[in-house]
Design a protein around this motif. Structure first.
Motif, PDB file in Angstrom:
ATOM      1  N   MET A   1       0.149   5.574 -13.003  1.00 15.69           N
ATOM      2  CA  MET A   1       0.000   4.674 -12.144  1.00 15.69           C
ATOM      3  C   MET A   1       0.676   5.077 -10.949  1.00 15.69           C
ATOM      4  O   MET A   1       1.794   5.239 -10.768  1.00 15.69           O
ATOM      5  CB  MET A   1       0.486   3.082 -12.311  1.00 15.69           C
ATOM      6  N   ASN A   2      -0.085   5.361  -9.701  1.00 12.29           N
ATOM      7  CA  ASN A   2       0.536   5.962  -8.463  1.00 12.29           C
ATOM      8  C   ASN A   2       0.927   4.874  -7.466  1.00 12.29           C
ATOM      9  O   ASN A   2      -0.013   4.067  -6.712  1.00 12.29           O
ATOM     10  CB  ASN A   2      -0.655   6.768  -7.873  1.00 12.29           C
ATOM     11  N   ILE A   9      -3.318   0.910  -0.913  1.00  9.70           N
ATOM     12  CA  ILE A   9      -4.482  -0.284  -1.274  1.00  9.70           C
ATOM     13  C   ILE A   9      -3.907  -1.661  -0.682  1.00  9.70           C
ATOM     14  O   ILE A   9      -4.856  -2.405   0.291  1.00  9.70           O
ATOM     15  CB  ILE A   9      -4.988  -0.370  -2.516  1.00  9.70           C
ATOM     16  N   ALA A  10      -2.764  -2.065  -0.909  1.00 11.61           N
ATOM     17  CA  ALA A  10      -2.175  -3.289  -0.464  1.00 11.61           C
ATOM     18  C   ALA A  10      -2.263  -3.411   1.035  1.00 11.61           C
ATOM     19  O   ALA A  10      -2.685  -4.258   1.718  1.00 11.61           O
ATOM     20  CB  ALA A  10      -0.805  -3.566  -0.914  1.00 11.61           C
ATOM     21  N   ASP A  11      -1.560  -2.474   1.537  1.00 12.51           N
ATOM     22  CA  ASP A  11      -1.644  -2.261   3.426  1.00 12.51           C
ATOM     23  C   ASP A  11      -3.062  -2.364   3.788  1.00 12.51           C
ATOM     24  O   ASP A  11      -3.398  -2.981   4.883  1.00 12.51           O
ATOM     25  CB  ASP A  11      -0.825  -1.189   3.656  1.00 12.51           C
ATOM     26  N   TRP A  12      -4.092  -1.723   3.109  1.00 13.80           N
ATOM     27  CA  TRP A  12      -5.340  -1.723   3.591  1.00 13.80           C
ATOM     28  C   TRP A  12      -5.927  -3.085   3.563  1.00 13.80           C
ATOM     29  O   TRP A  12      -6.585  -3.432   4.325  1.00 13.80           O
ATOM     30  CB  TRP A  12      -6.236  -0.730   2.610  1.00 13.80           C
ATOM     31  N   LEU A  13      -5.594  -3.849   2.621  1.00 13.01           N
ATOM     32  CA  LEU A  13      -5.988  -5.117   2.239  1.00 13.01           C
ATOM     33  C   LEU A  13      -5.621  -6.167   3.283  1.00 13.01           C
ATOM     34  O   LEU A  13      -6.182  -7.085   3.929  1.00 13.01           O
ATOM     35  CB  LEU A  13      -5.796  -5.828   0.805  1.00 13.01           C
ATOM     36  N   ILE A  14      -4.211  -5.858   3.612  1.00  8.52           N
ATOM     37  CA  ILE A  14      -3.534  -6.678   4.495  1.00  8.52           C
ATOM     38  C   ILE A  14      -4.190  -6.517   5.853  1.00  8.52           C
ATOM     39  O   ILE A  14      -4.176  -7.565   6.800  1.00  8.52           O
ATOM     40  CB  ILE A  14      -2.041  -6.574   4.515  1.00  8.52           C
ATOM     41  N   ASP A  15      -4.414  -5.210   6.515  1.00  9.51           N
ATOM     42  CA  ASP A  15      -5.066  -4.916   7.541  1.00  9.51           C
ATOM     43  C   ASP A  15      -6.578  -5.193   7.601  1.00  9.51           C
ATOM     44  O   ASP A  15      -7.120  -5.041   8.739  1.00  9.51           O
ATOM     45  CB  ASP A  15      -5.259  -3.535   7.545  1.00  9.51           C
ATOM     46  N   VAL A  35      -8.886   2.507  -9.316  1.00  6.90           N
ATOM     47  CA  VAL A  35      -9.359   3.197 -10.323  1.00  6.90           C
ATOM     48  C   VAL A  35      -8.804   4.716 -10.004  1.00  6.90           C
ATOM     49  O   VAL A  35      -8.347   5.435 -10.735  1.00  6.90           O
ATOM     50  CB  VAL A  35     -10.881   3.435 -10.409  1.00  6.90           C
ATOM     51  N   GLN A  36      -8.966   5.137  -8.747  1.00 12.63           N
ATOM     52  CA  GLN A  36      -8.401   6.395  -8.076  1.00 12.63           C
ATOM     53  C   GLN A  36      -7.019   6.604  -8.200  1.00 12.63           C
ATOM     54  O   GLN A  36      -6.279   7.395  -8.557  1.00 12.63           O
ATOM     55  CB  GLN A  36      -8.984   6.700  -6.837  1.00 12.63           C
ATOM     56  N   ALA A  37      -6.305   5.365  -8.070  1.00  9.46           N
ATOM     57  CA  ALA A  37      -4.921   5.293  -8.166  1.00  9.46           C
ATOM     58  C   ALA A  37      -4.234   5.228  -9.473  1.00  9.46           C
ATOM     59  O   ALA A  37      -3.155   5.210  -9.874  1.00  9.46           O
ATOM     60  CB  ALA A  37      -4.217   4.067  -7.462  1.00  9.46           C
ATOM     61  N   GLY A  38      -5.106   5.016 -10.749  1.00 12.54           N
ATOM     62  CA  GLY A  38      -4.701   5.098 -11.968  1.00 12.54           C
ATOM     63  C   GLY A  38      -4.800   3.891 -12.930  1.00 12.54           C
ATOM     64  O   GLY A  38      -4.353   3.897 -13.770  1.00 12.54           O
ATOM     65  N   LEU A  39      -5.390   3.003 -12.184  1.00 17.12           N
ATOM     66  CA  LEU A  39      -5.860   1.729 -12.859  1.00 17.12           C
ATOM     67  C   LEU A  39      -7.118   1.827 -13.722  1.00 17.12           C
ATOM     68  O   LEU A  39      -8.236   2.116 -13.050  1.00 17.12           O
ATOM     69  CB  LEU A  39      -6.034   0.511 -12.174  1.00 17.12           C
TER      70      LEU A  39
END
Length: 394
Positions: A1-2, A9-15, A35-39
């Protein structure tokens, strides 16, 4: 998990997930980034309760390589056994996390876990999405990874639902505002209000066919029937008209006791005035049939109903009118006034559908000349037309 990718991703959602053009795109892009981040995600759901008279909530379902499924559920879902036995019922009522990993003690108490096991799913986690007002919504996350989600992956999901909840709440508030405005003032007016047309005096001129109707004998009915019964009757009576009006391109602007005001916008550049007036007349015929078929049992008797509708076409002023900080989004003008006077004439003549000379001239055929009548407040008399296939009521 990266971890760094997860933070992005969290920053993208917050923005505000600005690269996603819609809630469905936001859902798809969020899952694909995870998924790309490893989930190892297989199926993800977001379930949001709404403020709507008919809809309890909306759901968004993502699967790899497929379009996001968007659906709605009505209030009956709360009484359905499959919902009451689901992990989401616990999330909504208790606001707690629920896990159903295949093989864990007690996981089989959730039918959805058994269903997903048949698909090869190994783990199911339902996480609450808590909005700033304290209301609880839900998300579900599944995987086919052997052994289910790892502790690191679960913690990543738990950290992600907080920024996801903030964004989902904003999207939900925007949609709720639009839905409530559509419900109470109509979709055209709602769009204008949300677009910033909120100051008194903000008005536009519109060419439109005008519909003004009321229920015959409403005062007498109100005098002899309980108020609760009259509310039920009015709702059924308006149902007979609203669906036909909307299906034929009209917008209901206002309910006034037993009266209904609707407009059918005419695009003068396209030149569709004959098509619009034809649609209005078709809606009037449909509504007439629906009201005639309407029955309401009161004791041992059955109430039957009649209504009247006046059709006119003209230019109206459409926008914010009111006093102080209390405004109404409505339409005014001589064309509306004439429609109101024609509706009263329809009642005196015992007619269901009447039209002005302007409307009947555009939507030619099938009209009978009922004569010329003086119109209160107007300098000249108006010729009134009724449908040939309609006999005046006694």
């Amino acid at each position: 998990m990266n971890a760094s990718e997860l933070q992005k991703i969290a920053d993208w959602l917050i923005d505000g997930a600005r690269s996603a053009a819609s809630p469905s795109h936001m859902m798809a892009e969020t899952c694909e980034r995870l998924v790309q981040a490893g989930l190892p995600l297989w199926r993800v759901g977001v379930f949001v309760r709404t403020l709507h008279p008919d809809i309890y909530g909306r759901n968004f379902i993502w699967r790899p390589g497929a379009e996001v499924e968007v659906g709605t559920v009505d209030f009956n879902v709360l009484d359905r056994p499959e919902f009451q036995a689901s992990p989401l019922a616990i999330v909504f009522t208790e606001g707690s996390e629920v896990r159903g990993r295949v093989g864990d003690p007690g996981s089989d108490r959730f039918p959805i876990v058994a269903d997903m096991r048949a698909e090869g799913v190994t783990d199911y986690v339902a996480l609450p999405l808590v909005f700033t007002d304290g209301s609880i919504h839900a998300s579900s996350w599944t995987t086919k990874q052997p052994g289910g989600f790892s502790d690191v992956q679960l913690n990543a999901l738990r950290s992600l639902v907080r920024p996801l909840a903030r964004l989902v709440e904003i999207i939900n508030l925007q949609r709720t505002s639009a839905l409530l405005l559509d419900t109470y003032v109509g979709n055209r007016a709602g769009a204008r209000i949300l677009g910033g047309q909120i100051r008194r005096g903000h008005t536009d001129s519109m060419h439109a066919a005008i519909w003004l109707s009321d229920l015959r004998g409403f005062t007498a009915l109100s005098d002899r029937l309980p108020a609760e019964t009259m509310v039920d009757i009015l709702n059924g009576y308006f149902d007979c008209q609203v669906s036909s009006i909307r299906n034929h391109g009209g917008e209901v602007l206002k309910f006034m006791g037993d009266g209904l005001l609707a407009v059918f916008p005419i695009d003068e550049y396209v030149g569709d005035i004959q098509q619009v007036c034809g649609s209005v007349l078709e809606a009037a015929r449909e509504s007439r049939a629906s009201v005639e078929a309407m029955q309401y049992p009161v004791g041992e008797a059955v109430e039957r109903f009649r209504f009247g509708v006046a059709l006119h076409v003209g230019r109206i002023l459409y926008g914010n009118i009111g006093g102080g900080n209390r405004l109404d989004f409505t339409c005014i003008g001589p064309a509306v006034n004439l429609a109101a006077r024609l509706e009263k004439i329809a009642g005196k003549l015992g007619r269901t559908v009447v039209a002005s000379a302007g409307f009947a001239g555009i939507c030619a055929g099938g009209w009978a000349d009922l004569g010329e009548f003086p119109i209160a407040g107007f300098s000249r008399a108006e010729r009134v037309y009724g449908l040939v296939d309609e006999a005046p009521a006694a």
